[in-house]
Design a protein around this motif. Sequence first.
Motif, PDB file in Angstrom:
ATOM      1  N   GLU A  38       0.807  -1.233   0.000  1.00 15.08           N
ATOM      2  CA  GLU A  38       0.000   0.000   0.000  1.00 15.08           C
ATOM      3  C   GLU A  38       0.839   1.281   0.000  1.00 15.08           C
ATOM      4  O   GLU A  38       0.333   2.374   0.256  1.00 15.08           O
ATOM      5  CB  GLU A  38      -0.997   0.030   1.164  1.00 15.08           C
ATOM      6  N   ILE A  39       2.128   1.182  -0.283  1.00 19.81           N
ATOM      7  CA  ILE A  39       2.994   2.359  -0.381  1.00 19.81           C
ATOM      8  C   ILE A  39       3.047   2.781  -1.844  1.00 19.81           C
ATOM      9  O   ILE A  39       3.303   1.958  -2.726  1.00 19.81           O
ATOM     10  CB  ILE A  39       4.413   2.051   0.150  1.00 19.81           C
ATOM     11  N   LEU A  40       2.800   4.069  -2.101  1.00 17.79           N
ATOM     12  CA  LEU A  40       2.922   4.570  -3.469  1.00 17.79           C
ATOM     13  C   LEU A  40       4.398   4.534  -3.858  1.00 17.79           C
ATOM     14  O   LEU A  40       5.251   5.064  -3.142  1.00 17.79           O
ATOM     15  CB  LEU A  40       2.431   6.016  -3.561  1.00 17.79           C
ATOM     16  N   GLU A  41       4.696   3.893  -4.985  1.00 13.78           N
ATOM     17  CA  GLU A  41       6.063   3.848  -5.507  1.00 13.78           C
ATOM     18  C   GLU A  41       6.030   4.144  -6.989  1.00 13.78           C
ATOM     19  O   GLU A  41       5.125   3.688  -7.698  1.00 13.78           O
ATOM     20  CB  GLU A  41       6.693   2.460  -5.325  1.00 13.78           C
ATOM     21  N   LEU A  42       7.032   4.881  -7.467  1.00 18.05           N
ATOM     22  CA  LEU A  42       7.146   5.098  -8.898  1.00 18.05           C
ATOM     23  C   LEU A  42       7.355   3.761  -9.591  1.00 18.05           C
ATOM     24  O   LEU A  42       8.078   2.894  -9.087  1.00 18.05           O
ATOM     25  CB  LEU A  42       8.329   6.017  -9.217  1.00 18.05           C
ATOM     26  N   SER A  43       6.718   3.579 -10.724  1.00 24.76           N
ATOM     27  CA  SER A  43       6.880   2.318 -11.453  1.00 24.76           C
ATOM     28  C   SER A  43       8.090   2.396 -12.378  1.00 24.76           C
ATOM     29  O   SER A  43       8.619   3.466 -12.666  1.00 24.76           O
ATOM     30  CB  SER A  43       5.609   1.973 -12.223  1.00 24.76           C
ATOM     31  N   ASN A  44       8.501   1.228 -12.825  1.00 27.49           N
ATOM     32  CA  ASN A  44       9.614   1.103 -13.755  1.00 27.49           C
ATOM     33  C   ASN A  44       9.083   0.698 -15.120  1.00 27.49           C
ATOM     34  O   ASN A  44       8.153  -0.093 -15.226  1.00 27.49           O
ATOM     35  CB  ASN A  44      10.608   0.048 -13.259  1.00 27.49           C
ATOM     36  N   ASP A  45       9.691   1.237 -16.137  1.00 26.77           N
ATOM     37  CA  ASP A  45       9.379   0.866 -17.511  1.00 26.77           C
ATOM     38  C   ASP A  45       9.942  -0.531 -17.754  1.00 26.77           C
ATOM     39  O   ASP A  45      11.120  -0.776 -17.500  1.00 26.77           O
ATOM     40  CB  ASP A  45      10.010   1.887 -18.461  1.00 26.77           C
ATOM     41  N   GLU A  46       9.113  -1.439 -18.209  1.00 27.75           N
ATOM     42  CA  GLU A  46       9.546  -2.823 -18.413  1.00 27.75           C
ATOM     43  C   GLU A  46      10.621  -2.948 -19.498  1.00 27.75           C
ATOM     44  O   GLU A  46      11.505  -3.789 -19.397  1.00 27.75           O
ATOM     45  CB  GLU A  46       8.352  -3.710 -18.769  1.00 27.75           C
ATOM     46  N   LYS A  47      10.555  -2.091 -20.506  1.00 24.28           N
ATOM     47  CA  LYS A  47      11.492  -2.183 -21.629  1.00 24.28           C
ATOM     48  C   LYS A  47      12.917  -1.809 -21.218  1.00 24.28           C
ATOM     49  O   LYS A  47      13.868  -2.524 -21.524  1.00 24.28           O
ATOM     50  CB  LYS A  47      11.030  -1.300 -22.779  1.00 24.28           C
ATOM     51  N   ASN A  48      13.057  -0.687 -20.501  1.00 21.68           N
ATOM     52  CA  ASN A  48      14.417  -0.248 -20.167  1.00 21.68           C
ATOM     53  C   ASN A  48      14.763  -0.411 -18.685  1.00 21.68           C
ATOM     54  O   ASN A  48      15.836   0.000 -18.260  1.00 21.68           O
ATOM     55  CB  ASN A  48      14.661   1.185 -20.636  1.00 21.68           C
ATOM     56  N   LYS A  49      13.868  -1.009 -17.914  1.00 24.16           N
ATOM     57  CA  LYS A  49      14.125  -1.333 -16.499  1.00 24.16           C
ATOM     58  C   LYS A  49      14.516  -0.095 -15.689  1.00 24.16           C
ATOM     59  O   LYS A  49      15.397  -0.143 -14.844  1.00 24.16           O
ATOM     60  CB  LYS A  49      15.231  -2.391 -16.371  1.00 24.16           C
ATOM     61  N   SER A  50      13.828   1.013 -15.949  1.00 23.08           N
ATOM     62  CA  SER A  50      14.126   2.254 -15.227  1.00 23.08           C
ATOM     63  C   SER A  50      12.824   2.973 -14.884  1.00 23.08           C
ATOM     64  O   SER A  50      11.757   2.620 -15.374  1.00 23.08           O
ATOM     65  CB  SER A  50      15.011   3.163 -16.077  1.00 23.08           C
ATOM     66  N   CYS A  51      12.942   3.979 -14.049  1.00 26.54           N
ATOM     67  CA  CYS A  51      11.797   4.801 -13.679  1.00 26.54           C
ATOM     68  C   CYS A  51      11.056   5.239 -14.944  1.00 26.54           C
ATOM     69  O   CYS A  51      11.695   5.574 -15.954  1.00 26.54           O
ATOM     70  CB  CYS A  51      12.279   6.021 -12.894  1.00 26.54           C
ATOM     71  N   VAL A  52       9.748   5.255 -14.877  1.00 26.26           N
ATOM     72  CA  VAL A  52       8.944   5.633 -16.044  1.00 26.26           C
ATOM     73  C   VAL A  52       9.208   7.058 -16.511  1.00 26.26           C
ATOM     74  O   VAL A  52       8.873   7.406 -17.636  1.00 26.26           O
ATOM     75  CB  VAL A  52       7.432   5.442 -15.791  1.00 26.26           C
TER      76      VAL A  52
END
Length: 144
Positions: free
Chosen positions: A52-66
Amino acid sequence: MKVLDSPCLRHNCSKCCRQTNMPITIRESEIISQITHKDVEDFTKNLSQTAEILELSNDEKNKSCVFLQTNSKELDAEGTCIIHANRPQGCRLYPFILDMEDNVWKDDYCPYVKEFPMANENNRQALLALDSNVQAEARMRKGT
């Protein structure tokens, strides 16, 4: 002329933006949503995956912050944060981190860690406040 206010910008480094688990507050998510015109769900991980903690997601293609503009998934590849001026507090505070006893340290994962000032009590208090806010918001979402 752009002011390069951190070693990250001077070296065009984005290593800490790779495969990140960056928590953000509700207020930060609202600001990011406003400036990017994206729904919060579009740039955060599923809450069931993060206690339940808001976390920035990662882009699956480049494995980095969106929000990292990059063409590579390599850890040492260059990249630019498209929300840098409005990045979350956790991003602003890095490479300062807390250990399990709430002591503040500079994270050796950062390749330019020696170019940052020494960790101090202000860094510690800012990290503790961020953690407290994020945890309180998670408890609120859980209803506890």
